[in-house]
Design a protein around this motif. Structure first.
Motif, mmCIF file in Angstrom:
data_model
loop_
_atom_site.group_PDB
_atom_site.id
_atom_site.type_symbol
_atom_site.label_atom_id
_atom_site.label_comp_id
_atom_site.label_asym_id
_atom_site.label_seq_id
_atom_site.Cartn_x
_atom_site.Cartn_y
_atom_site.Cartn_z
ATOM 1 N N ALA A 64 0.837 -1.186 0.000
ATOM 2 C CA ALA A 64 0.000 0.000 0.000
ATOM 3 C C ALA A 64 0.875 1.239 0.000
ATOM 4 O O ALA A 64 1.881 1.293 0.681
ATOM 5 N N ALA A 65 0.462 2.242 -0.749
ATOM 6 C CA ALA A 65 1.224 3.477 -0.847
ATOM 7 C C ALA A 65 1.027 4.304 0.421
ATOM 8 O O ALA A 65 -0.065 4.370 0.982
ATOM 9 N N VAL A 66 2.090 4.930 0.850
ATOM 10 C CA VAL A 66 2.044 5.811 2.022
ATOM 11 C C VAL A 66 1.614 7.185 1.536
ATOM 12 O O VAL A 66 2.201 7.730 0.610
ATOM 13 N N LYS A 67 0.590 7.741 2.162
ATOM 14 C CA LYS A 67 0.017 9.004 1.687
ATOM 15 C C LYS A 67 0.536 10.236 2.429
ATOM 16 O O LYS A 67 0.762 11.263 1.836
ATOM 17 N N ASP A 68 0.713 10.139 3.748
ATOM 18 C CA ASP A 68 1.103 11.315 4.522
ATOM 19 C C ASP A 68 2.621 11.511 4.514
ATOM 20 O O ASP A 68 3.384 10.562 4.358
ATOM 21 N N SER A 69 3.046 12.761 4.669
ATOM 22 C CA SER A 69 4.480 13.067 4.587
ATOM 23 C C SER A 69 5.280 12.450 5.729
ATOM 24 O O SER A 69 6.428 12.057 5.540
ATOM 25 N N LYS A 70 4.671 12.327 6.917
ATOM 26 C CA LYS A 70 5.382 11.707 8.035
ATOM 27 C C LYS A 70 5.663 10.235 7.733
ATOM 28 O O LYS A 70 6.765 9.731 7.973
ATOM 29 N N GLY A 71 4.677 9.556 7.194
ATOM 30 C CA GLY A 71 4.852 8.159 6.825
ATOM 31 C C GLY A 71 5.889 8.000 5.726
ATOM 32 O O GLY A 71 6.717 7.087 5.760
ATOM 33 N N LYS A 72 5.850 8.913 4.759
ATOM 34 C CA LYS A 72 6.843 8.873 3.682
ATOM 35 C C LYS A 72 8.233 9.097 4.243
ATOM 36 O O LYS A 72 9.190 8.444 3.841
ATOM 37 N N ARG A 73 8.351 10.031 5.185
ATOM 38 C CA ARG A 73 9.662 10.309 5.792
ATOM 39 C C ARG A 73 10.197 9.072 6.500
ATOM 40 O O ARG A 73 11.377 8.748 6.400
ATOM 41 N N GLU A 74 9.336 8.373 7.216
ATOM 42 C CA GLU A 74 9.764 7.159 7.917
ATOM 43 C C GLU A 74 10.263 6.111 6.932
ATOM 44 O O GLU A 74 11.292 5.466 7.161
ATOM 45 N N VAL A 75 9.545 5.944 5.822
ATOM 46 C CA VAL A 75 9.965 4.983 4.800
ATOM 47 C C VAL A 75 11.286 5.423 4.180
ATOM 48 O O VAL A 75 12.204 4.610 3.985
ATOM 49 N N LEU A 76 11.409 6.703 3.882
ATOM 50 C CA LEU A 76 12.645 7.216 3.271
ATOM 51 C C LEU A 76 13.828 7.106 4.235
ATOM 52 O O LEU A 76 14.956 6.822 3.801
ATOM 53 N N ASP A 77 13.575 7.292 5.523
ATOM 54 C CA ASP A 77 14.635 7.081 6.522
ATOM 55 C C ASP A 77 15.124 5.639 6.485
ATOM 56 O O ASP A 77 16.320 5.367 6.610
ATOM 57 N N LYS A 78 14.189 4.720 6.296
ATOM 58 C CA LYS A 78 14.561 3.301 6.218
ATOM 59 C C LYS A 78 15.349 3.005 4.941
ATOM 60 O O LYS A 78 16.267 2.175 4.958
ATOM 61 N N VAL A 79 15.014 3.688 3.856
ATOM 62 C CA VAL A 79 15.777 3.528 2.612
ATOM 63 C C VAL A 79 17.215 3.995 2.829
ATOM 64 O O VAL A 79 18.165 3.327 2.423
ATOM 65 N N VAL A 80 17.381 5.134 3.490
ATOM 66 C CA VAL A 80 18.719 5.657 3.793
ATOM 67 C C VAL A 80 19.473 4.672 4.683
ATOM 68 O O VAL A 80 20.646 4.360 4.437
ATOM 69 N N LEU A 81 18.809 4.166 5.698
ATOM 70 C CA LEU A 81 19.434 3.202 6.609
ATOM 71 C C LEU A 81 19.847 1.929 5.864
ATOM 72 O O LEU A 81 20.964 1.425 6.056
ATOM 73 N N LEU A 82 18.976 1.446 5.007
ATOM 74 C CA LEU A 82 19.291 0.256 4.215
ATOM 75 C C LEU A 82 20.507 0.497 3.316
ATOM 76 O O LEU A 82 21.419 -0.334 3.261
ATOM 77 N N ALA A 83 20.548 1.639 2.648
ATOM 78 C CA ALA A 83 21.672 1.954 1.760
ATOM 79 C C ALA A 83 22.970 2.087 2.549
ATOM 80 O O ALA A 83 24.007 1.541 2.155
ATOM 81 N N THR A 84 22.915 2.766 3.673
ATOM 82 C CA THR A 84 24.097 2.958 4.506
ATOM 83 C C THR A 84 24.597 1.623 5.065
ATOM 84 O O THR A 84 25.791 1.339 5.032
ATOM 85 N N ASN A 85 23.667 0.821 5.569
ATOM 86 C CA ASN A 85 24.050 -0.474 6.137
ATOM 87 C C ASN A 85 24.580 -1.431 5.080
ATOM 88 O O ASN A 85 25.492 -2.206 5.354
ATOM 89 N N SER A 86 24.020 -1.375 3.879
ATOM 90 C CA SER A 86 24.516 -2.273 2.831
ATOM 91 C C SER A 86 25.943 -1.895 2.434
ATOM 92 O O SER A 86 26.775 -2.776 2.193
ATOM 93 N N GLN A 87 26.229 -0.610 2.397
ATOM 94 C CA GLN A 87 27.601 -0.175 2.104
ATOM 95 C C GLN A 87 28.549 -0.619 3.212
ATOM 96 O O GLN A 87 29.644 -1.108 2.946
ATOM 97 N N SER A 88 28.126 -0.445 4.455
ATOM 98 C CA SER A 88 28.948 -0.834 5.593
ATOM 99 C C SER A 88 29.198 -2.336 5.597
ATOM 100 O O SER A 88 30.327 -2.794 5.830
ATOM 101 N N LEU A 89 28.152 -3.105 5.331
ATOM 102 C CA LEU A 89 28.278 -4.562 5.297
ATOM 103 C C LEU A 89 29.232 -4.997 4.177
ATOM 104 O O LEU A 89 30.093 -5.852 4.384
ATOM 105 N N THR A 90 29.088 -4.390 3.019
ATOM 106 C CA THR A 90 29.974 -4.714 1.895
ATOM 107 C C THR A 90 31.421 -4.404 2.251
ATOM 108 O O THR A 90 32.323 -5.201 1.977
ATOM 109 N N ASN A 91 31.646 -3.259 2.876
ATOM 110 C CA ASN A 91 33.009 -2.881 3.270
ATOM 111 C C ASN A 91 33.584 -3.839 4.311
ATOM 112 O O ASN A 91 34.784 -4.105 4.328
#
Length: 143
Positions: free
Chosen positions: A1-28
């Motif tokens: 389901a699509a997230v409609k409110d900006s707070k919900g979108k921010r939470e999802v985007l924070d998780k995207v940032v965390l996933l990207a950062t952690n994947s780089q760290s794990l690879t390193n």
């Protein structure tokens, strides 16, 4: 389901940032000799939609920065001995926010220049609003 409110979108985007950062760290950690870039979005959303998501993220970052700055100045103006957040803490928080913005921009394949222009636009709008609020407060005698 699509997230409609900006707070919900921010939470999802924070998780995207965390996933990207952690994947780089794990690879390193696992393969230190392999140079891995930031994971990138390869989905079906159009660039304008992805850019709009990044724009929502920037809105929230600017709001957070304003809240922090307002709280610090408020504590200084009210005569509190020590502000709730030191200048070093504010600078560290700003650096973390900038790193997260750069990571999300890389994930969404938004150029550094474009990301910077979007942030500058947001910051100018926020600054203009603060100035407008201050002027209306001064004019009405509520300062």
């Amino acid at each position: 389901a699509a997230v409609k409110d900006s707070k919900g979108k921010r939470e999802v985007l924070d998780k995207v940032v965390l996933l990207a950062t952690n994947s780089q760290s794990l690879t390193n950690t696992i393969t230190p000799d392999v140079e891995a870039g930031t994971p990138v979005y390869e989905g079906s959303l159009r660039y304008k939609t992805v850019e709009a998501l990044f724009d929502v993220y920037l809105d929230n970052c600017v709001d957070d920065m304003q809240e922090t700055t307002t709280a610090m100045f408020g504590s200084l103006m009210s005569g509190q001995e020590a502000p709730q957040m030191s200048m070093e803490q504010m600078e560290a928080r700003a650096a973390d926010a900038e790193k997260a913005q750069n990571t999300l921009a890389a994930v969404f394949k938004i150029s550094e220049g474009k990301a910077q222009k979007l942030l500058e636009k947001k910051m100018k709008a926020a600054t203009d609003q603060v100035q407008k609020d201050l002027m209306s407060g001064l004019m009405s005698g509520n300062s």
